[in-house]
Design an enzyme around this catalytic site. Structure first.
Site, mmCIF file in Angstrom:
data_model
loop_
_atom_site.group_PDB
_atom_site.id
_atom_site.type_symbol
_atom_site.label_atom_id
_atom_site.label_comp_id
_atom_site.label_asym_id
_atom_site.label_seq_id
_atom_site.Cartn_x
_atom_site.Cartn_y
_atom_site.Cartn_z
ATOM 1 N N HIS A 197 -8.708 -8.075 0.808
ATOM 2 C CA HIS A 197 -7.447 -6.704 0.568
ATOM 3 C C HIS A 197 -6.996 -7.164 1.823
ATOM 4 C CE1 HIS A 197 -9.965 -3.254 0.299
ATOM 5 N NE2 HIS A 197 -10.376 -3.768 -0.460
ATOM 6 N N GLU A 198 -5.252 -6.426 1.167
ATOM 7 C CA GLU A 198 -3.952 -7.244 1.991
ATOM 8 C C GLU A 198 -3.630 -8.155 1.446
ATOM 9 O OE1 GLU A 198 -6.242 -5.945 4.650
ATOM 10 O OE2 GLU A 198 -6.010 -4.476 3.402
ATOM 11 N N ASN A 215 5.371 5.056 4.190
ATOM 12 C CA ASN A 215 4.135 4.224 4.597
ATOM 13 C C ASN A 215 4.732 3.907 6.196
ATOM 14 O OD1 ASN A 215 2.362 1.976 4.428
ATOM 15 N ND2 ASN A 215 2.390 2.627 2.617
ATOM 16 N N GLU A 229 -7.151 -5.598 -3.055
ATOM 17 C CA GLU A 229 -7.172 -4.598 -2.656
ATOM 18 C C GLU A 229 -4.910 -4.467 -3.787
ATOM 19 O OE1 GLU A 229 -6.129 -3.155 0.758
ATOM 20 O OE2 GLU A 229 -7.337 -1.462 0.427
ATOM 21 N N GLU A 262 0.739 -1.030 0.086
ATOM 22 C CA GLU A 262 0.577 0.211 0.109
ATOM 23 C C GLU A 262 0.854 1.046 -0.289
ATOM 24 O OE1 GLU A 262 -3.090 -0.872 3.228
ATOM 25 O OE2 GLU A 262 -3.750 -2.671 2.327
ATOM 26 N N HIS A 292 -18.493 -8.912 5.065
ATOM 27 C CA HIS A 292 -16.549 -8.655 5.926
ATOM 28 C C HIS A 292 -15.685 -9.407 6.650
ATOM 29 C CE1 HIS A 292 -13.984 -6.026 7.651
ATOM 30 N NE2 HIS A 292 -13.350 -6.161 5.709
ATOM 31 N N HIS A 293 -15.237 -9.780 6.138
ATOM 32 C CA HIS A 293 -13.822 -10.795 7.761
ATOM 33 C C HIS A 293 -12.528 -9.896 7.921
ATOM 34 C CE1 HIS A 293 -16.817 -14.870 5.598
ATOM 35 N NE2 HIS A 293 -17.211 -13.424 6.875
ATOM 36 N N GLU A 294 -12.403 -9.365 8.520
ATOM 37 C CA GLU A 294 -10.893 -8.961 8.784
ATOM 38 C C GLU A 294 -10.574 -9.921 9.682
ATOM 39 O OE1 GLU A 294 -9.324 -5.909 7.628
ATOM 40 O OE2 GLU A 294 -8.149 -7.967 8.656
ATOM 41 N N GLU A 330 -8.851 4.874 0.376
ATOM 42 C CA GLU A 330 -8.874 4.410 1.893
ATOM 43 C C GLU A 330 -7.471 4.969 1.962
ATOM 44 O OE1 GLU A 330 -7.723 0.932 3.501
ATOM 45 O OE2 GLU A 330 -5.742 0.446 2.751
#
Ligand code: NOJ
Ligand code: CA
Length: 702
Positions: free
Chosen positions: A483-484, A193, A502, A171, A413-415, A508
């Protein structure tokens, strides 16, 4: 004379045994393979007679093994093949994709170890791919990769569009510099970052975009990253040679292989026209055809979400304040005092469902619906999240019924908090819960350091985890947006339920300090070559203090640029990321987001220069309508649009959403103009683009 005629065939035989050439179907690429001194496999590549890759070594070093797979080889066999077919993607930029290549498979034998390795090359019209193959054999069964030794020797000190070779995050904003400047700029790029792991001062990630001083565009990446570690590139900046550098595991090992097995493809795209890089489908073509036969449940989706309000800090993912239950003194945090700022409340989600239904969106993403967010501290615990227990103010079955009544889907959503083992334990139960509540898409996330400690986001262990989730989801008819996760490498051809990722710096970051205005003119040359990105465009309010007084971040983009992203950042999954109230302030501009398609029959790249601008026209699936998007870098420019892509002799109406003359990403981002014009295939127009700006056009047949 007589002697020459005897010697010549012998000489040719000798050359054939040591040097093999492979050409692309159009003849533009010429790859030469040979075994050099010491039995080192070497290749070189030329495009239209210009050198792209100087002689470069190939092979691998193994751990605890007395033989290297990078030397001591002789060629014992070679096989050629030509392939030409056309396949139909489940979703995509184009209706059909041609897979046309010439192939050369070299069998290398290592007399000392009695081992064999195959290097398979494929030459396409836009570049080449090659991979290592380890056939089943007695003397090479289980092995550990110490390092892959694939080189890409550059012909000069090219301009590179790069991000640091971090094992845990992609990112980053891109740095544009000469190759020789990478070392000096690396620290600056990292501190800009949040870096999580140490890495080489000259390490960069792929897809790496390069431009030579004489106008050759080169892209280095990989395809079909399966059961292997993700490849970074390490630059020998004295000799300007990149070498593969695989992501290690906790022990520093780079991969556990059991023959028969293959490596991912290493890819090199090159052209004298930057548009060819954007149009390349090589990454998909180097992946296997779809393993999902019945695909009617995979649907391109335009969505809104309970998301930007948390990202900007207006509301929270957590139901209570973010303190573990221990500190709160509550034994069950569900009974702890709510903080009053929870985003995923039933009432708020209903508001988004209403907004989606009213404006024709397919789905609503809801984050912060499940317990765990209040207990998420620096990734210390393996089990932070549970993926099945909603917060008390989130009515899971009630919202299912409500969404259904409005013909809107909910996106789960599953973080995971970077804890794959915890997630895998829940996976079946979580997917079953989703299905019984009408969810058929999940956004996954891997924020923070990976647990178990020492593992990295892009090593073989995690690559296998992401793959496990995709395949498991396919079994439940669930689409995945990771994501990630590791950057995509064309795997969506094989598993088209992987509708998004992502895996790069998305919108973001505009709320976390801002991104460079030209970021979106680079991503399609890098990250997007492996698959679509869930970039989450559509921000209309650039001054984020208006959403949350404590957020001083500014979105470095004009409003017209935000509209263009729906076309330039190809994805079958597109979000309208801003708050409903911000769209309601600009209904005329919002119309473009409502109208724009998410699946296409055709795409024409019209203008392209990495870091500067990209203009693309796309034909909406199954219609005669076209959409054009143009994004611009840091300086104002005039874009020239040739409507030659339209059907001749037909009349169309174009609605142009463009930067006003005074627009600027920083000082005047909301200055836009909308005009309607009659166009045909003969129309040519010039269009102003502000710094960090651009334009979007929707074109309908009269
Ligand atoms: C980072 C993701 O990119 C973002 O979209 C998500 O909202 C947060 N993690 C929380 O999971
Ligand atoms: Ca992220």
């Amino acid at each position: 004379m007589k002697r020459i005629s005897v010697l010549l065939p012998l000489l040719l035989l000798f050359v054939a045994a040591f040097c093999q050439e492979l050409r692309s179907p159009n003849g533009n690429f010429r790859m030469n393979f040979s075994v050099a001194g010491g039995g080192r496999p070497v290749y070189r590549l030329a495009f239209k007679g210009r050198e792209v890759i100087k002689p470069s070594g190939l092979g691998l070093e193994l751990k605890n093994d007395s033989f290297s797979l990078a030397s001591g080889f002789v060629i014992t066999d070679s096989a050629r093949n030509t392939h030409d077919d056309t396949w139909t993607p489940v979703w995509g930029e184009v209706k059909q994709i041609r897979n046309h290549y010439n192939e050369l498979a070299i069998t290398l034998s290592q007399p000392a170890s009695k081992r064999k390795m195959v290097i398979r090359f494929r030459a396409f019209d836009e570049g080449i791919g090659f991979r290592y193959e380890f056939p089943a054999q007695e003397n090479l069964v289980y092995f550990i990769i110490k390092e892959e030794k694939t080189q890409f020797a550059m012909t000069g000190d090219h301009t590179a569009f790069w991000i640091p070779g971090d094992y845990d995050t992609q990112e980053y904003d891109y740095t544009t510099s000469r190759l020789s400047e990478i070392r000096g700029l690396q620290m600056k790029a990292i501190t800009a970052n949040v870096s999580q792991t140490s890495f080489s001062p000259t390490g960069v990630q792929t897809a790496l975009m390069l431009k030579t001083d004489d106008g050759l565009y080169i892209n280095l990446h990989e395809a079909a990253l399966i059961n292997y570690s993700c490849m970074h590139l390490n630059l020998d900046d004295k000799n300007l040679v990149f070498e593969s550098w695989l992501t290690p595991d906790a022990k520093g090992d780079k991969g556990y292989i059991q023959a028969p097995s293959v490596s991912p493809w290493r890819t090199i795209i090159a052209s004298d026209d930057a548009r060819d890089v954007l149009a390349s489908k090589m990454a998909y073509n180097l992946n296997e055809p779809s393993k999902i036969t019945e695909t009617s449940w995979i649907k391109p989706t335009k969505y809104v979400g309970v998301w930007w309000e948390m990202i900007t800090g207006k509301s929270t993912w957590a139901y209570t304040d973010q303190f573990p239950s221990v500190i709160l003194g509550a034994t069950d945090y569900r009974n702890a005092r709510p903080n009053g700022r929870h985003g995923a409340t039933t009432a708020n989600v209903k508001k988004y469902i209403d907004f989606a239904a009213k404006n024709g969106f397919d789905a609503v993403l809801v984050e912060g619906w499940n317990v765990g967010w209040e207990d998420w501290f620096g990734n210390m615990k393996e089990k932070v999240f549970d993926f099945i227990t909603p917060y008390p103010d989130f009515d899971l079955p009630g919202l299912h019924a409500y969404a259904q009544s409005k013909h809107v889907k909910l996106i789960m959503h599953h973080e995971t908090s970077g804890s794959p083992r915890n997630y895998e334990r829940y996976l079946d139960t979580a997917f079953r819960l989703m299905k019984s509540n009408g969810y058929d898409a999940v956004k996954t996330g891997y924020v923070g350091n990976i647990i178990p400690a020492g593992e990295n986001h892009y090593n073989q262990f995690m690559v296998n985890h992401y793959q496990y989730v995709i395949e498991k989801a396919a079994g439940y008819h669930i689409m995945v947006n990771g994501h990630e996760a590791v950057r995509p490498t064309g795997i969506a051809r094989t598993y088209p339920n992987m509708i998004g990722n992502e895996s790069a710096r998305g919108t973001e970051y505009q709320a976390f300090g801002g991104s460079k205005p030209n970021h979106v003119t680079i991503l399609p040359f890098t990250r997007l070559l492996g698959g679509p990105m869930d970039y989450t465009p559509g921000i209309f309010e650039m001054d984020l203090s208006k959403i949350n007084p404590k957020n001083s971040s500014h979105v470095n983009s004009t409003l017209a640029n935000q509209l263009a992203l729906y076309v330039t950042m190809y994805s079958p999954l597109q979000m309208a990321a801003d708050l409903p109230e911000n769209y309601e302030r600009f209904p005329d501009a919002f119309q473009f987001i409502k109208d724009v398609a998410v699946d296409w029959d055709d795409s024409k790249y019209m203008e392209a220069e990495p870091g500067k601008f990209i203009t693309v026209a796309r034909k909406a699936k199954g219609t005669e309508n076209w959409f054009v998007g143009s994004v611009n870098g840091d300086s104002a420019r005039i874009s020239a649009i040739d409507f030659g892509f339209l059907t001749p002799d037909k009349k169309y109406t174009a609605t142009v959403y463009a930067d006003a003359p005074a627009a600027h990403y920083k000082t005047n981002p909301q200055a836009y103009v909308i005009k309607k014009i009659a166009v045909t295939s003969k129309t040519r127009i010039k269009q102003f683009c502000a710094p960090g700006g651009g334009y979007a056009i929707s074109i309908t047949r009269d």
